[in-house]
Scaffold this motif. Structure first.
Motif, PDB file in Angstrom:
ATOM      1  N   CYS A   6       0.679  -0.994   0.505  1.00 27.58           N
ATOM      2  CA  CYS A   6      -0.257  -0.491  -0.020  1.00 27.58           C
ATOM      3  C   CYS A   6       0.616   1.501  -0.549  1.00 27.58           C
ATOM      4  O   CYS A   6       0.556   2.757  -0.338  1.00 27.58           O
ATOM      5  CB  CYS A   6      -1.166  -0.245   1.498  1.00 27.58           C
ATOM      6  N   CYS A  30       1.927  -4.807   8.176  1.00 23.35           N
ATOM      7  CA  CYS A  30       0.963  -3.708   8.147  1.00 23.35           C
ATOM      8  C   CYS A  30      -0.250  -4.130   8.677  1.00 23.35           C
ATOM      9  O   CYS A  30      -0.465  -3.913   7.238  1.00 23.35           O
ATOM     10  CB  CYS A  30       1.529  -3.228   6.155  1.00 23.35           C
ATOM     11  N   CYS A  33      -2.851  -2.439   5.809  1.00 24.53           N
ATOM     12  CA  CYS A  33      -3.379  -2.701   3.617  1.00 24.53           C
ATOM     13  C   CYS A  33      -3.289  -5.032   4.695  1.00 24.53           C
ATOM     14  O   CYS A  33      -4.077  -4.682   4.321  1.00 24.53           O
ATOM     15  CB  CYS A  33      -2.850  -2.491   3.301  1.00 24.53           C
TER      16      CYS A  33
END
Ligand SMILES: [Zn+2]
Length: 103
Positions: A6, A30, A33
Motif C-alpha cells: 500500500c 502492515c 493493509c
C-alpha cells in the motif's frame, strides 16, 4: 520499512504462530493493509524449525501418581544412555520444554 503493497503503512515486526504445529515465527505486518512479509532471515529461522520438527519423534504422556510421565522411544533412550532411575533436568521454553539427561 514502508509497506511495499500500500506504500502508506509502516511494516512492524510481530510474533505469530502456526498453531497446528506449535511453531512460532516472526513476520513483518502492515497495520494499514494487512500485508505480511518475511525477510530471508525470518524465513530461514522458520525453515530451521520445520527441519527440526521433521526429525522429531512422537512421545506419549501417561499418568504416574499425581505427575505425568513421558514415554521415551527406546532408540532415543539408548542414544542418550537413559535408564530407569537416572535423573535429568527439565527447562521450560517458549515452545515447549527441554530435558537434558544427567550423566
Ligand atoms: Zn500496507
Amino acid at each position: 520499512m514502508n509497506c511495499p503493497n500500500c506504500r502508506k503503512g509502516v511494516m512492524e515486526q510481530k510474533d505469530d504462530m502456526i498453531k497446528q504445529d506449535g511453531v512460532s515465527f516472526e513476520i513483518f505486518h502492515c497495520k494499514a493493509c494487512g500485508e505480511e512479509i518475511m525477510t530471508m532471515k525470518q524465513l530461514k529461522e522458520l525453515a530451521t524449525k520445520y527441519r527440526e520438527l521433521r526429525k522429531a519423534k512422537d512421545v506419549t504422556f501417561a499418568k504416574w501418581g499425581n505427575s505425568i510421565a513421558m514415554r521415551i522411544p527406546s532408540d532415543i533412550a539408548e542414544e542418550y544412555d537413559i535408564i530407569p532411575g537416572k535423573h535429568g533436568t527439565l527447562t521450560k521454553g517458549k515452545e515447549g520444554f527441554k530435558v537434558i539427561p544427567l550423566s
